[in-house]
Design an enzyme around this catalytic site. Structure first.
Site, mmCIF file in Angstrom:
data_model
loop_
_atom_site.group_PDB
_atom_site.id
_atom_site.type_symbol
_atom_site.label_atom_id
_atom_site.label_comp_id
_atom_site.label_asym_id
_atom_site.label_seq_id
_atom_site.Cartn_x
_atom_site.Cartn_y
_atom_site.Cartn_z
ATOM 1 N N HIS A 1 0.811 -1.222 0.000
ATOM 2 C CA HIS A 1 0.000 0.000 0.000
ATOM 3 C C HIS A 1 0.841 1.267 0.000
ATOM 4 C CE1 HIS A 1 0.358 -0.102 4.533
ATOM 5 N NE2 HIS A 1 0.328 1.199 4.376
ATOM 6 N N ASP B 1 0.232 -7.651 1.504
ATOM 7 C CA ASP B 1 0.627 -6.241 1.572
ATOM 8 C C ASP B 1 2.145 -6.080 1.595
ATOM 9 O OD1 ASP B 1 0.232 -3.536 1.513
ATOM 10 O OD2 ASP B 1 -0.176 -3.321 3.653
ATOM 11 N N GLY C 1 3.225 6.538 8.168
ATOM 12 C CA GLY C 1 4.588 6.752 7.688
ATOM 13 C C GLY C 1 5.525 5.640 8.098
ATOM 14 N N ASN C 2 5.139 4.873 9.130
ATOM 15 C CA ASN C 2 5.928 3.706 9.541
ATOM 16 C C ASN C 2 5.690 2.501 8.642
ATOM 17 O OD1 ASN C 2 5.895 4.873 12.741
ATOM 18 N ND2 ASN C 2 7.706 3.756 12.078
ATOM 19 N N SER C 3 4.647 2.530 7.821
ATOM 20 C CA SER C 3 4.333 1.390 6.968
ATOM 21 C C SER C 3 5.537 0.964 6.143
ATOM 22 C CB SER C 3 3.184 1.733 6.014
ATOM 23 O OG SER C 3 1.956 1.711 6.669
ATOM 24 N N GLY D 1 -9.338 -25.737 -3.626
ATOM 25 C CA GLY D 1 -10.619 -25.921 -4.296
ATOM 26 C C GLY D 1 -11.796 -26.125 -3.370
ATOM 27 N N VAL D 2 -11.739 -25.536 -2.162
ATOM 28 C CA VAL D 2 -12.888 -25.596 -1.260
ATOM 29 C C VAL D 2 -13.093 -24.230 -0.609
ATOM 30 C CG1 VAL D 2 -12.526 -28.025 -0.697
ATOM 31 C CG2 VAL D 2 -11.575 -26.286 0.788
#
Length: 300
Positions: free
Chosen positions: A28, A58, A130-132, A188-189
């Site tokens: 992000h 992310d 801003g720490n992301s 597939g479930v």
């Protein structure tokens, strides 16, 4: 000003993981960007390019053209324990390189509605906008997570931050570096978490598991004999619930055979499924907006 184009700008953090200029950050932070500039601790600025992104965790991998850069040592998040001291490093509010200290408050956090694959490390080290994409490190200076989100009503730190564990980051960035994309396996479930009420209705004696709610036609599970209302209680001999089943399959390579222990009307059964490749979902990725507000938190 009228008739003047606007340029979207954003700030975040990143972690140099390779001396040749590879940097891990959050998806992000770079999502939708047309130009990336990396500011180093020594005030150098470098243009960067995106190597690959993975919206489901992310995580993004970017690169600058440089050599012999100082870089972090990757730790082992499986060994992280509640009460361990943790340091969060990043660029809060655009102030520049900042270090905060706290403890590990919890591990294995999920169900927050932030990402598709959630296995967060929770910390009370101050994490702010801003720490992301910044580093969560242990007292040895080893990377144990990538700071991603905060639980906040005000937009600032309230002592509850979440980091993607480095073991998951390592798996993702290895694929991004090699192929530019992440390929995951598909079972597939569709399933839901086993609850005491469901266990009683289905006649099974289990405290946790994944209840099959739908079998995907022509998927791997449809060929195995699994049926609706089966309760999956173990994967390759290890007890699981719905979230851990999703995380485990998401980290396994397509083409791998897995063994499932299943309860059907109280009777234990065993099935083997050969996983295939999960289809890409570009439409879903396009709907993931940068700095979006998750159900219970905000991006850091």
């Amino acid at each position: 000003m009228p008739d003047r184009p606007l340029r979207r700008q954003g700030e975040g953090s990143g972690v140099i993981v390779n001396p040749d200029g590879y940097i891990v950050t959050n998806n992000h932070v770079v999502d939708g960007s047309t130009e990336l500039t990396v500011s180093m601790a020594d005030k150098r600025e470098m243009k960067a390019r995106v190597i690959g992104t993975d919206a489901k965790t992310d995580i993004a991998l970017i690169k600058v053209d440089a050599k012999d850069l100082p870089h972090v040592t990757l730790g082992n998040s499986a060994g992280v324990e509640v009460g361990d001291i943790a340091l969060a490093i990043g660029n809060p509010f655009g102030l520049g390189q900042t270090v905060t200290m706290g403890i590990i408050s919890a591990t294995g956090r999920g169900g927050l509605g932030i990402e598709d694959y959630e296995d967060f490390i929770q910390t009370d080290a101050s994490i702010n906008p801003g720490n992301s994409g910044g580093a969560l490190v242990n007292t040895k200076g080893e990377l144990i997570g990538i700071n991603t989100a905060i639980l906040s009503g005000s937009g600032g730190n309230q002592g509850v931050g979440f980091a993607v564990p480095v073991d998951m980051v390592r798996q993702v960035m290895t694929q991004l570096k090699a192929k530019g994309v992440v390929t995951r396996a598909r079972r597939g479930v569709y399933f839901q978490e086993l609850t005491p009420k469901l266990a009683s209705a289905l006649g099974v004696k289990a405290s946790k598991g994944a209840v099959v709610s739908e079998i995907v036609p022509d998927g791997p599970a449809s060929k195995s004999g699994l049926k609706k209302d089966d309760v999956i209680v173990a994967l390759n001999g290890k007890e699981i619930d719905g979230r851990s089943l999703r995380l485990a399959v998401g980290s396994i390579a397509p083409g791998t055979a897995i063994d499932l222990k299943v309860l059907r009307e109280g009777v234990e059964r065993k099935y083997s499924i050969t996983l295939d490749t999960m289809p890409s979902d570009p439409q879903r990725a396009e709907q993931s907006q940068p700095f979006s507000t998750p159900r219970r938190g905000r991006r850091g």
